[in-house]
Structure formats: C-alpha cells, structure tokens
Write a protein that holds these residues in place. Structure first.
Motif, PDB file in Angstrom:
ATOM      1  N   TYR A  21       0.831  -1.205   0.000  1.00 35.00           N
ATOM      2  CA  TYR A  21       0.000   0.000   0.000  1.00 35.00           C
ATOM      3  C   TYR A  21       0.868   1.258   0.000  1.00 35.00           C
ATOM      4  O   TYR A  21       0.681   2.173  -0.804  1.00 35.00           O
ATOM      5  CB  TYR A  21      -0.900  -0.011   1.237  1.00 35.00           C
ATOM      6  CG  TYR A  21      -1.707   1.245   1.455  1.00 35.00           C
ATOM      7  CD1 TYR A  21      -2.915   1.453   0.799  1.00 35.00           C
ATOM      8  CD2 TYR A  21      -1.263   2.230   2.338  1.00 35.00           C
ATOM      9  CE1 TYR A  21      -3.651   2.603   1.006  1.00 35.00           C
ATOM     10  CE2 TYR A  21      -1.996   3.390   2.552  1.00 35.00           C
ATOM     11  CZ  TYR A  21      -3.192   3.563   1.884  1.00 35.00           C
ATOM     12  OH  TYR A  21      -3.911   4.709   2.087  1.00 35.00           O
ATOM     13  N   GLN A  56       1.356   3.794  -3.305  1.00 35.02           N
ATOM     14  CA  GLN A  56       0.630   5.059  -3.249  1.00 35.02           C
ATOM     15  C   GLN A  56       1.541   6.279  -3.281  1.00 35.02           C
ATOM     16  O   GLN A  56       1.173   7.308  -3.809  1.00 35.02           O
ATOM     17  CB  GLN A  56      -0.250   5.105  -1.984  1.00 35.02           C
ATOM     18  CG  GLN A  56      -1.360   4.061  -1.974  1.00 35.02           C
ATOM     19  CD  GLN A  56      -2.359   4.271  -3.087  1.00 35.02           C
ATOM     20  OE1 GLN A  56      -2.603   5.387  -3.510  1.00 35.02           O
ATOM     21  NE2 GLN A  56      -2.937   3.186  -3.570  1.00 35.02           N
ATOM     22  N   HIS A 104      -5.602   9.630  -1.933  1.00 33.82           N
ATOM     23  CA  HIS A 104      -6.436   8.448  -2.054  1.00 33.82           C
ATOM     24  C   HIS A 104      -7.546   8.550  -1.027  1.00 33.82           C
ATOM     25  O   HIS A 104      -7.600   9.497  -0.228  1.00 33.82           O
ATOM     26  CB  HIS A 104      -5.621   7.165  -1.892  1.00 33.82           C
ATOM     27  CG  HIS A 104      -4.812   7.139  -0.636  1.00 33.82           C
ATOM     28  ND1 HIS A 104      -5.281   6.640   0.545  1.00 33.82           N
ATOM     29  CD2 HIS A 104      -3.563   7.605  -0.379  1.00 33.82           C
ATOM     30  CE1 HIS A 104      -4.366   6.762   1.487  1.00 33.82           C
ATOM     31  NE2 HIS A 104      -3.312   7.352   0.954  1.00 33.82           N
ATOM     32  N   ALA A 109      -9.467   3.889   2.076  1.00 33.96           N
ATOM     33  CA  ALA A 109      -8.229   3.148   1.851  1.00 33.96           C
ATOM     34  C   ALA A 109      -7.253   3.368   3.004  1.00 33.96           C
ATOM     35  O   ALA A 109      -6.589   2.436   3.463  1.00 33.96           O
ATOM     36  CB  ALA A 109      -7.595   3.574   0.526  1.00 33.96           C
ATOM     37  N   GLU A 110      -7.200   4.617   3.495  1.00 33.77           N
ATOM     38  CA  GLU A 110      -6.316   4.911   4.615  1.00 33.77           C
ATOM     39  C   GLU A 110      -6.768   4.177   5.872  1.00 33.77           C
ATOM     40  O   GLU A 110      -5.945   3.627   6.620  1.00 33.77           O
ATOM     41  CB  GLU A 110      -6.289   6.425   4.861  1.00 33.77           C
ATOM     42  CG  GLU A 110      -5.423   6.871   6.023  1.00 33.77           C
ATOM     43  CD  GLU A 110      -3.939   6.980   5.682  1.00 33.77           C
ATOM     44  OE1 GLU A 110      -3.183   7.458   6.541  1.00 33.77           O
ATOM     45  OE2 GLU A 110      -3.532   6.557   4.588  1.00 33.77           O
ATOM     46  N   ASP A 120      -8.515   1.404   6.010  1.00 31.91           N
ATOM     47  CA  ASP A 120      -8.237  -0.024   5.826  1.00 31.91           C
ATOM     48  C   ASP A 120      -6.775  -0.332   6.144  1.00 31.91           C
ATOM     49  O   ASP A 120      -6.460  -1.355   6.770  1.00 31.91           O
ATOM     50  CB  ASP A 120      -8.571  -0.422   4.388  1.00 31.91           C
ATOM     51  CG  ASP A 120      -8.326  -1.898   4.128  1.00 31.91           C
ATOM     52  OD1 ASP A 120      -9.018  -2.740   4.743  1.00 31.91           O
ATOM     53  OD2 ASP A 120      -7.426  -2.222   3.322  1.00 31.91           O
ATOM     54  N   ASN A 121      -5.885   0.556   5.722  1.00 31.55           N
ATOM     55  CA  ASN A 121      -4.467   0.396   6.017  1.00 31.55           C
ATOM     56  C   ASN A 121      -4.218   0.465   7.527  1.00 31.55           C
ATOM     57  O   ASN A 121      -3.448  -0.328   8.089  1.00 31.55           O
ATOM     58  CB  ASN A 121      -3.683   1.494   5.297  1.00 31.55           C
ATOM     59  CG  ASN A 121      -2.181   1.275   5.332  1.00 31.55           C
ATOM     60  OD1 ASN A 121      -1.699   0.223   4.960  1.00 31.55           O
ATOM     61  ND2 ASN A 121      -1.452   2.283   5.779  1.00 31.55           N
ATOM     62  N   ASN A 144      -1.434  10.363   1.547  1.00 29.45           N
ATOM     63  CA  ASN A 144      -1.049   9.061   2.072  1.00 29.45           C
ATOM     64  C   ASN A 144      -0.354   9.181   3.424  1.00 29.45           C
ATOM     65  O   ASN A 144       0.427  10.106   3.668  1.00 29.45           O
ATOM     66  CB  ASN A 144      -0.096   8.394   1.067  1.00 29.45           C
ATOM     67  CG  ASN A 144       0.312   7.012   1.489  1.00 29.45           C
ATOM     68  OD1 ASN A 144      -0.472   6.261   2.026  1.00 29.45           O
ATOM     69  ND2 ASN A 144       1.575   6.672   1.239  1.00 29.45           N
TER      70      ASN A 144
END
Length: 397
Positions: A241, A245, A250, A254-255, A257-258, A291
């Motif tokens: 990830y 990125q 994003h 997504a952040e 989830d990371n 990110n």
C-alpha cells in the motif's frame, strides 16, 4: 618521452594501492588495468577463476573477447560468448589511448541461465584441468543486480579518468599544482561515488520483499502457524500500500483499511492490553487525503500512550465532517504528553519519534497553514490529536 607501459608500471609501484584502496572497497567485482596490447598490468580486484584459468590463453593477458573489443574500438559494456557482462574503457591522454580499464565478468539476472549452458566438458580437452575444478569455476561465477553494475561502471570510469590524469602529469612532467588539482578532483569524484552507493543501498527491490514475506507466510501455513501467516500477509499489504501510493491522494476508506491492518498487528502484539475503535462516517469515506497522515499519529498513541501503561489502554479514531473541513481525531487513554514534549510540539520543535513534525509539514505544504495537526487534549486521562484538512484540496477535487 616515457612509454605508456613504463609510465603505468611506475604508477603501479608508487601509489595504486594507496590511492584506490578506499573506493575499491565499494565493489567486489573484477577490475584490472590493461596495456594497449591486451597484457594485464595490474589487478585491482581479481577476476573469477573461470575467466583467469579457463578462458584466457595466458594468465597475463585478456581473453579473445576483450581483444576483439579493443581491436574494433568498441569501448564500454559488452557480453562475452558465455553471456558474462564485461566492461572495457580506454585510458586516453591527449586523444591517444594509453591502455584500458577492464573487468566486471558477472551475470545479470536476466542472463543467469547462460551459466548453466556452459559446456564444462569442452574445457577439459583445451585446458587439461579436472572436470571438478571446471564445474566449481562455472558455479562460482557471480550474478548481480543491475544497480551494482551501475556502481561498478562508475568506479571503472573514475579510475580510468584518474589514471589518465596521472599519466598526463608523469609523461609531460607537469608542475606540482596540476597534480594537486588532480587529487582534489579525485577526492570530489570519490565523494560522488560514495553518495551514489549509499543512495543505492537504501533502495530495496519491493518484489524481493513481497516474495520473501509470501514465502515465510507459506511456511507458517504448512506449519499450521495461522496467526503468523495472517500477520505476514497484513504486513505485506501494508508495505505494498505504502510503496504503490507514494504521495498520491487516495480515499479515507483506503487509509482506514491500512490503519486497521496496522492495528491488527499491534493487537496481536499487545493482546488484551490494547483495544481500538474506529468510527468514521460513511459520507467522508470517499474523500481523498494524502497518504500516511493518520498512521504516524496512531503509532504515537500506541508507543507513547499505551505501551507505558501497565494495564494497556484503548485507541480511538473518529472523524467529524464540518461545512468545509474534515477533522480526524486520534485519541488514547494514556498519561498524556510529557510537559517538555508538549511545549516543544507547540513551538514546532517536536523531538523525533512522535510522528508530528513531518506529517504536520506535509499537510501545511499541501493545504496551507490553516490546516495540519493539533493537540486538542493532553492530561493524565490521555491525549487527543486532531488532523484538519479541507474538503476540497488546492486542485479543486
């Protein structure tokens, strides 16, 4: 005028080892000095046994492939008949070639298969040596990454240029200050090579990392270590990830989830000493943010807020959607920031290890000074840090 061979031999005796010992430590790939007739005058880094004992007609001269390159004036990288990557560079003084720097004699990864196509039997008749020695010589030929080739090329160019400068001084008997300039130039070029090597050493092939992690995960699976397997796949996803990125915008989803993968790994580490809650409204999940702006703050909450507590604690991540801004909060129920750290953060002088300075600077550079990080609470009951960003970034998206 002194002949080029005599001049180079004089240089070899006087200062080759002292002058180049430092930069030669940057590589372990073969490098040698050759005269115009293909005779080897000096080996800086020894050639592999295969090239020295099997390919060359004489141990004191280069092989036929090198002679062909010299004869045809093809100076630079070339592949020999066995697929080895080689280099030959001219040493020029006043547009006259005085000798050559040669070496490399390694396989690139994409050509490594050619090593296994070398016919060992063919050397037994030509060289009158045992098959066992031939097999070992072939097997010991190195395969190297392309970045190592680049470093070695720079090393060869550097030495070829400096020998040319020294030869020019020796042959033309120039004044001492010219030699001083040559040494200064050499020192500067050495620093450049050192910096480039250090920079390259920081670059890790991501495919190597992921393949290694996946291999370990498969071992964990077969050994029924399912928790280890799961953690390794989580770590692999985290690395992928972040590498993919970069600094792109994003989604919040997504952040988050990371962050969940990161917190899952930490939960396994701390077990019952760590709990976490994530509460981010659905309507902001599609917003785009830079990110890795949440993870450093979460990491700080765990390492400085939870780790020191005997009973552990809880980390909460939640968000508030205002009219024009999104505020993301990271809270913990630790003991708050030490007073001196709290004061330094407010002065913009945050000590390393707290994850604030770089993240705050990124946000301010991207969105403006009105946005960034803020400590909204810090006392004996814990700390809360806010991350404030506009709902529309400077590009209008």
């Amino acid at each position: 005028m002194i002949s080029e061979n005599n001049a180079m031999k004089k240089m070899i005796v006087s200062n080759f080892h002292n002058r180049y010992s430092g930069i030669l430590s940057l590589s372990d790939i073969s490098l040698f000095l050759v005269d115009r007739n293909g005779e080897i005058l000096h080996e800086f880094i020894s050639s592999p046994d295969f090239c020295t004992n099997l390919c060359k007609e004489s141990s004191q001269s280069v092989c036929s492939d090198y002679r062909k390159q010299i004869k045809n004036r093809h100076y630079n990288n070339f592949f020999c008949k066995y697929g080895l990557n080689n280099i030959i560079l001219p040493i020029e003084v006043d547009n006259e070639i005085m000798g050559f720097i040669g070496g490399m004699q390694v396989y690139l990864k994409e050509n490594e298969y050619k090593k296994y196509m070398v016919n060992a039997q063919s050397f037994t008749k030509e060289n009158d040596v045992k098959l066992e020695f031939i097999a070992k010589a072939i097997g010991s030929l190195k395969t190297v990454e392309s970045n190592k080739i680049v470093v070695h090329e720079q090393l060869c160019h550097h030495i070829a240029k400096n020998i040319a400068l020294d030869l020019k001084d020796t042959i033309n008997e120039k004044k001492p200050h010219v030699s001083t300039l040559s040494i200064e130039k050499e020192m500067l070029e050495k620093k450049i090579i050192d910096l480039e090597v250090k920079n390259m050493s920081l670059v890790v092939n991501p495919h190597f990392v992921f393949n290694t992690l996946n291999s370990i995960a498969r071992i964990a699976y077969f050994e029924k270590s399912h928790t280890i397997e799961e953690l390794i796949y989580c770590l692999s996803d985290l690395l992928r990830y972040n590498l993919n990125q970069g600094d792109q915008l994003h989604t919040v989803a997504a952040e988050i989830d990371n962050i969940e993968k990161y917190l899952h790994i930490q939960k396994v580490r701390f077990r019952s000493r760590l709990d976490y809650v994530i509460d981010v409204p659905d309507q902001v999940q599609s917003m785009r943010i830079p990110n890795m702006i949440i993870q450093p703050i979460v990491d700080n909450a765990i390492n400085h807020g939870i780790t020191g507590n005997r009973d552990g604690g809880i980390v909460k991540i939640y968000a508030e959607s205002m009219k024009n801004t999104l505020i993301i909060f990271v809270a913990d129920n630790g003991n708050g920031f030490p007073q001196e750290v709290y004061n330094k953060i407010h002065r913009g002088d945050c000590p390393s290890g707290y994850g604030f300075s770089s993240t705050d600077k990124r946000l301010k550079q991207y969105y403006g000074n009105a946005y960034g990080l803020k400590i909204v609470k810090s006392d004996f009951s814990g700390s809360t840090v806010s991350i404030t960003i506009p709902k529309k970034h400077p590009g209008g998206v």
